[in-house]
Structures are given as structure tokens and as C-alpha cells.
Design a protein around this motif. Structure first.
Motif, PDB file in Angstrom:
ATOM      1  N   PRO A 229       7.440  32.563  18.185  1.00 48.21           N
ATOM      2  CA  PRO A 229       6.927  31.501  16.874  1.00 48.21           C
ATOM      3  C   PRO A 229       6.352  30.250  17.521  1.00 48.21           C
ATOM      4  CG  PRO A 229       9.128  32.688  16.495  1.00 48.21           C
ATOM      5  CD  PRO A 229       8.683  33.110  18.242  1.00 48.21           C
ATOM      6  N   LEU A 230       6.809  29.662  18.554  1.00 44.92           N
ATOM      7  CA  LEU A 230       6.288  28.266  18.950  1.00 44.92           C
ATOM      8  C   LEU A 230       4.745  28.558  19.468  1.00 44.92           C
ATOM      9  CD1 LEU A 230       6.939  25.346  19.395  1.00 44.92           C
ATOM     10  CD2 LEU A 230       7.793  26.308  21.717  1.00 44.92           C
ATOM     11  N   ILE A 231       4.537  29.811  20.293  1.00 46.06           N
ATOM     12  CA  ILE A 231       3.223  30.071  20.662  1.00 46.06           C
ATOM     13  C   ILE A 231       2.071  30.042  19.343  1.00 46.06           C
ATOM     14  CG2 ILE A 231       1.742  31.529  21.824  1.00 46.06           C
ATOM     15  CD1 ILE A 231       4.115  32.310  23.635  1.00 46.06           C
ATOM     16  N   PHE A 232       2.810  30.838  18.406  1.00 49.39           N
ATOM     17  CA  PHE A 232       2.007  31.014  17.222  1.00 49.39           C
ATOM     18  C   PHE A 232       1.558  29.768  16.592  1.00 49.39           C
ATOM     19  CE2 PHE A 232       1.545  31.457  12.780  1.00 49.39           C
ATOM     20  CZ  PHE A 232       0.697  32.742  12.576  1.00 49.39           C
ATOM     21  N   ALA A 233       2.808  28.787  16.487  1.00 50.91           N
ATOM     22  CA  ALA A 233       2.549  27.523  15.748  1.00 50.91           C
ATOM     23  C   ALA A 233       1.346  26.749  16.609  1.00 50.91           C
ATOM     24  CB  ALA A 233       3.912  26.796  15.646  1.00 50.91           C
ATOM     25  N   LEU A 234       1.525  26.647  17.812  1.00 54.40           N
ATOM     26  CA  LEU A 234       0.555  25.819  18.516  1.00 54.40           C
ATOM     27  C   LEU A 234      -0.807  26.526  18.308  1.00 54.40           C
ATOM     28  CD1 LEU A 234       0.114  23.915  20.737  1.00 54.40           C
ATOM     29  CD2 LEU A 234       0.557  25.444  22.384  1.00 54.40           C
ATOM     30  N   GLY A 235      -1.065  27.636  18.242  1.00 57.55           N
ATOM     31  CA  GLY A 235      -2.159  28.341  18.136  1.00 57.55           C
ATOM     32  C   GLY A 235      -2.759  27.878  16.481  1.00 57.55           C
ATOM     33  N   GLY A 236      -1.899  28.109  15.520  1.00 58.32           N
ATOM     34  CA  GLY A 236      -2.288  27.684  14.324  1.00 58.32           C
ATOM     35  C   GLY A 236      -2.676  26.377  14.227  1.00 58.32           C
ATOM     36  N   ILE A 237      -2.105  25.247  14.785  1.00 55.56           N
ATOM     37  CA  ILE A 237      -2.492  23.965  14.853  1.00 55.56           C
ATOM     38  C   ILE A 237      -3.755  23.771  15.439  1.00 55.56           C
ATOM     39  CG2 ILE A 237      -2.074  21.646  16.005  1.00 55.56           C
ATOM     40  CD1 ILE A 237       1.120  22.329  15.633  1.00 55.56           C
ATOM     41  N   LEU A 238      -4.221  24.494  16.728  1.00 56.38           N
ATOM     42  CA  LEU A 238      -5.557  24.244  16.897  1.00 56.38           C
ATOM     43  C   LEU A 238      -6.587  24.797  16.505  1.00 56.38           C
ATOM     44  CD1 LEU A 238      -4.626  25.427  20.782  1.00 56.38           C
ATOM     45  CD2 LEU A 238      -5.095  23.084  19.852  1.00 56.38           C
ATOM     46  N   VAL A 239      -6.351  25.991  15.517  1.00 56.93           N
ATOM     47  CA  VAL A 239      -7.146  26.484  14.582  1.00 56.93           C
ATOM     48  C   VAL A 239      -7.307  25.602  13.271  1.00 56.93           C
ATOM     49  CG1 VAL A 239      -7.857  28.379  12.776  1.00 56.93           C
ATOM     50  CG2 VAL A 239      -6.800  29.020  15.311  1.00 56.93           C
ATOM     51  N   ALA A 240      -6.232  24.924  12.759  1.00 57.42           N
ATOM     52  CA  ALA A 240      -6.499  23.981  11.702  1.00 57.42           C
ATOM     53  C   ALA A 240      -7.245  22.746  12.076  1.00 57.42           C
ATOM     54  CB  ALA A 240      -5.184  23.603  11.234  1.00 57.42           C
ATOM     55  N   TYR A 241      -7.092  22.357  13.393  1.00 52.54           N
ATOM     56  CA  TYR A 241      -7.841  21.168  13.984  1.00 52.54           C
ATOM     57  C   TYR A 241      -9.432  21.316  13.756  1.00 52.54           C
ATOM     58  CZ  TYR A 241      -9.761  18.077  17.100  1.00 52.54           C
ATOM     59  OH  TYR A 241     -10.795  17.031  17.714  1.00 52.54           O
ATOM     60  N   VAL A 242      -9.768  22.476  14.407  1.00 58.52           N
ATOM     61  CA  VAL A 242     -11.074  22.894  14.403  1.00 58.52           C
ATOM     62  C   VAL A 242     -11.918  22.956  13.030  1.00 58.52           C
ATOM     63  CG1 VAL A 242     -12.905  24.765  15.028  1.00 58.52           C
ATOM     64  CG2 VAL A 242     -11.134  23.893  16.480  1.00 58.52           C
ATOM     65  N   PHE A 243     -11.265  23.591  12.129  1.00 60.99           N
ATOM     66  CA  PHE A 243     -11.849  23.945  10.761  1.00 60.99           C
ATOM     67  C   PHE A 243     -11.489  22.964   9.639  1.00 60.99           C
ATOM     68  CE2 PHE A 243     -11.722  28.247  12.365  1.00 60.99           C
ATOM     69  CZ  PHE A 243     -13.024  28.661  12.292  1.00 60.99           C
ATOM     70  N   PHE A 244     -10.453  22.231   9.934  1.00 57.12           N
ATOM     71  CA  PHE A 244     -10.104  21.141   8.681  1.00 57.12           C
ATOM     72  C   PHE A 244      -9.952  19.727   9.137  1.00 57.12           C
ATOM     73  CE2 PHE A 244      -8.632  25.389   7.067  1.00 57.12           C
ATOM     74  CZ  PHE A 244      -9.456  25.717   6.303  1.00 57.12           C
ATOM     75  N   TYR A 245      -9.860  19.210  10.267  1.00 52.03           N
ATOM     76  CA  TYR A 245      -9.619  18.146  10.611  1.00 52.03           C
ATOM     77  C   TYR A 245     -10.712  17.364  11.580  1.00 52.03           C
ATOM     78  CZ  TYR A 245      -8.182  13.571  12.505  1.00 52.03           C
ATOM     79  OH  TYR A 245      -8.185  12.326  12.809  1.00 52.03           O
ATOM     80  N   GLN A 246     -11.383  18.369  12.349  1.00 52.02           N
ATOM     81  CA  GLN A 246     -12.283  17.785  13.172  1.00 52.02           C
ATOM     82  C   GLN A 246     -13.742  17.507  12.400  1.00 52.02           C
ATOM     83  OE1 GLN A 246     -16.137  17.756  14.732  1.00 52.02           O
ATOM     84  NE2 GLN A 246     -15.326  20.011  13.956  1.00 52.02           N
ATOM     85  N   PRO A 247     -14.299  18.482  11.583  1.00 51.25           N
ATOM     86  CA  PRO A 247     -15.539  18.271  10.714  1.00 51.25           C
ATOM     87  C   PRO A 247     -15.644  16.813  10.317  1.00 51.25           C
ATOM     88  CG  PRO A 247     -14.784  20.427  10.403  1.00 51.25           C
ATOM     89  CD  PRO A 247     -13.755  19.477  10.809  1.00 51.25           C
ATOM     90  N   HIS A 248     -16.650  16.164  10.478  1.00 52.75           N
ATOM     91  CA  HIS A 248     -16.929  14.971   9.921  1.00 52.75           C
ATOM     92  C   HIS A 248     -18.567  14.395   9.766  1.00 52.75           C
ATOM     93  CE1 HIS A 248     -16.709  14.128  14.186  1.00 52.75           C
ATOM     94  NE2 HIS A 248     -17.520  13.140  13.902  1.00 52.75           N
ATOM     95  N   VAL A 249     -18.748  13.600   9.040  1.00 53.22           N
ATOM     96  CA  VAL A 249     -20.146  12.881   8.906  1.00 53.22           C
ATOM     97  C   VAL A 249     -20.120  11.445   9.840  1.00 53.22           C
ATOM     98  CG1 VAL A 249     -21.832  11.836   7.417  1.00 53.22           C
ATOM     99  CG2 VAL A 249     -20.418  13.856   6.688  1.00 53.22           C
ATOM    100  N   LEU A 250     -21.065  11.477  10.585  1.00 53.28           N
ATOM    101  CA  LEU A 250     -21.186  10.416  11.474  1.00 53.28           C
ATOM    102  C   LEU A 250     -22.422   9.693  11.254  1.00 53.28           C
ATOM    103  CD1 LEU A 250     -20.367   8.717  14.318  1.00 53.28           C
ATOM    104  CD2 LEU A 250     -21.787  10.257  15.399  1.00 53.28           C
ATOM    105  N   LEU A 251     -22.163   8.265  10.811  1.00 58.70           N
ATOM    106  CA  LEU A 251     -23.337   7.562  10.605  1.00 58.70           C
ATOM    107  C   LEU A 251     -23.626   6.235  11.519  1.00 58.70           C
ATOM    108  CD1 LEU A 251     -22.678   7.168   6.750  1.00 58.70           C
ATOM    109  CD2 LEU A 251     -24.119   8.774   7.982  1.00 58.70           C
ATOM    110  N   THR A 252     -24.516   6.016  12.004  1.00 63.83           N
ATOM    111  CA  THR A 252     -25.026   5.005  12.863  1.00 63.83           C
ATOM    112  C   THR A 252     -26.073   4.191  12.091  1.00 63.83           C
ATOM    113  OG1 THR A 252     -26.297   6.261  14.403  1.00 63.83           O
ATOM    114  CG2 THR A 252     -23.914   6.231  14.858  1.00 63.83           C
ATOM    115  N   ARG A 253     -26.623   3.014  13.151  1.00 62.17           N
ATOM    116  CA  ARG A 253     -27.626   2.404  12.801  1.00 62.17           C
ATOM    117  C   ARG A 253     -29.050   3.169  12.797  1.00 62.17           C
ATOM    118  NH1 ARG A 253     -28.479  -3.007  12.310  1.00 62.17           N
ATOM    119  NH2 ARG A 253     -26.531  -3.432  12.784  1.00 62.17           N
ATOM    120  N   ASP A 254     -29.035   4.556  13.653  1.00 66.31           N
ATOM    121  CA  ASP A 254     -30.118   5.275  14.111  1.00 66.31           C
ATOM    122  C   ASP A 254     -30.298   6.376  13.367  1.00 66.31           C
ATOM    123  OD1 ASP A 254     -30.949   3.411  15.993  1.00 66.31           O
ATOM    124  OD2 ASP A 254     -29.572   4.387  17.528  1.00 66.31           O
TER     125      ASP A 254
END
Length: 205
Positions: A43-68
Motif C-alpha cells: 500500500p505504501l508503494i501504491f500511495a507513492l505512485g498515486g502522489i506522483l500521478v496526482a502531481y503531474v495531472f493536477f498540481y504541476q499544470p500552470h500558466v506562466l506569464l513573463t514580460r515577454d
């Protein structure tokens, strides 16, 4: 990257992230209580894998705005558009960056509100199912610095259009680009492998 730098994420991302983590937690507890499970390790291995998948799909995406310009940091690809090529945002079915040449690039962190939410907006304010109107916040444009905001679609689009108007003339020109992010792909593959390994360990047990 030329400052100011803004990173925008939607509130919906965090809602989905929390729901997915609760789902994975339920699975982890179920695996641990399974009499055929090999203890807490699978279960611990499963949980770690789930956290990584959730990170890619639901935390990492963002909009980056700069002066350019603007960059849609999506799941596996980044789409970058200079303010000089930026045209407008298409908000009909989520958020799409429209640019010179008729190009349209989806923004994963703002996928749209969906049909249910659209229907709730059409209801009378007196209806118990009507969508409540929350007060929108105004995100200021600074001359320098880095800023992280959790913003609604309207708040994000307001900032994007104001930055495009203010910086388009002096922005450094760069062609529209699509860049694959191998680290995100690797994180997802590792996460999926850990989930499979955790389930396999439980089944074999």
C-alpha cells in the motif's frame, strides 16, 4: 525569463487533487486491511505512485506569464507564445491561447467549468441549485518579482490580457514553441509503475 513572473493555477486543480488523494487513501487503507496483503509495504508503494500521478495531472499544470509572453505548462508539453504574436483567449470551452496564424493552444490548468456549471449559471438566483457569485480579485501587474496565484478563469484572463496590452510593444520576440518535458513523462511512468507494483504485491500476497 524577464520579470515580472506570474504562475497561475486554478482552484479546480486543487479540488481535483484533494479528491484524487482521498481516493488513493481509500485504496491504500483497503489494501492494508486486505487479509491477503503483504503488510503495509505494497500500500505504501501504491500511495507513492498515486502522489506522483496526482502531481503531474493536477498540481504541476500552470500558466506562466513573463514580460515577454505566455506559456501554458501542460501535462507533458509547454506551449509558449510571445506577446507580439498573442491575439486573445478563447474561453468558450475552457481556456485556449489564440495567436498569430490562427493557432490555438489549450491550457490544461483551466479546462473549463463543464456543462453542469454552465447550466447552474442559467438558473435564477433564487434557485437553491444556482451558482453563487463570488467576488473576483484583481491581480496587480508589478514591475518585477515572482508571484504565485490561485486564480479563477476570469481573474486569470484579466491578468493575461492586461499584461499582453502592457508588454506587447517591448516584449522580446520568440516564435511559438512546443516543448516536451521529459521529467514530467518520467514522473508519470514511475508513478504508474509504483501503482502497478503496489497492486501486484497485494495480489501476489
Amino acid at each position: 525569463m524577464n520579470e515580472p513572473i506570474y504562475r497561475l493555477r486554478s482552484t479546480g486543480q486543487y479540488t481535483k487533487l484533494v479528491l484524487l488523494l482521498f481516493f488513493f487513501l481509500f485504496i491504500v487503507v483497503s489494501l492494508y486491511l486486505d487479509p491477503y496483503s503483504e503488510g503495509f509495504f505494497p500500500p505504501l508503494i501504491f500511495a507513492l505512485g498515486g502522489i506522483l500521478v496526482a502531481y503531474v495531472f493536477f498540481y504541476q499544470p500552470h500558466v506562466l506569464l513573463t514580460r515577454d509572453g505566455i506559456t501554458a505548462a501542460n501535462w507533458f508539453f509547454d506551449r509558449s507564445v510571445s506577446w507580439k504574436d498573442y491575439d486573445q483567449l478563447d474561453m468558450r470551452y475552457g481556456m485556449y491561447i489564440m495567436s498569430e496564424g490562427g493557432h490555438s493552444d489549450a491550457v490544461s490548468s483551466y479546462p473549463g467549468t463543464g456543462g453542469i456549471a454552465k447550466g447552474r449559471e442559467q438558473l435564477s438566483p433564487s434557485s437553491p441549485l444556482a451558482k453563487t457569485q463570488k467576488q473576483e480579485k484583481y491581480i496587480r501587474i508589478h514591475e518585477s518579482g515572482q508571484y504565485n496565484h490561485t486564480a479563477s478563469q476570469k481573474e486569470a484572463s484579466s491578468l493575461i490580457n492586461r499584461m499582453a496590452k502592457e508588454f506587447a510593444r517591448d516584449a522580446t520576440y520568440a516564435p511559438r514553441t512546443k516543448t516536451i518535458q521529459p521529467i514530467r513523462v518520467a514522473i508519470l511512468l514511475i508513478g504508474a509503475s509504483l501503482i502497478a507494483l503496489g497492486l501486484t504485491g497485494t495480489v501476489n500476497g
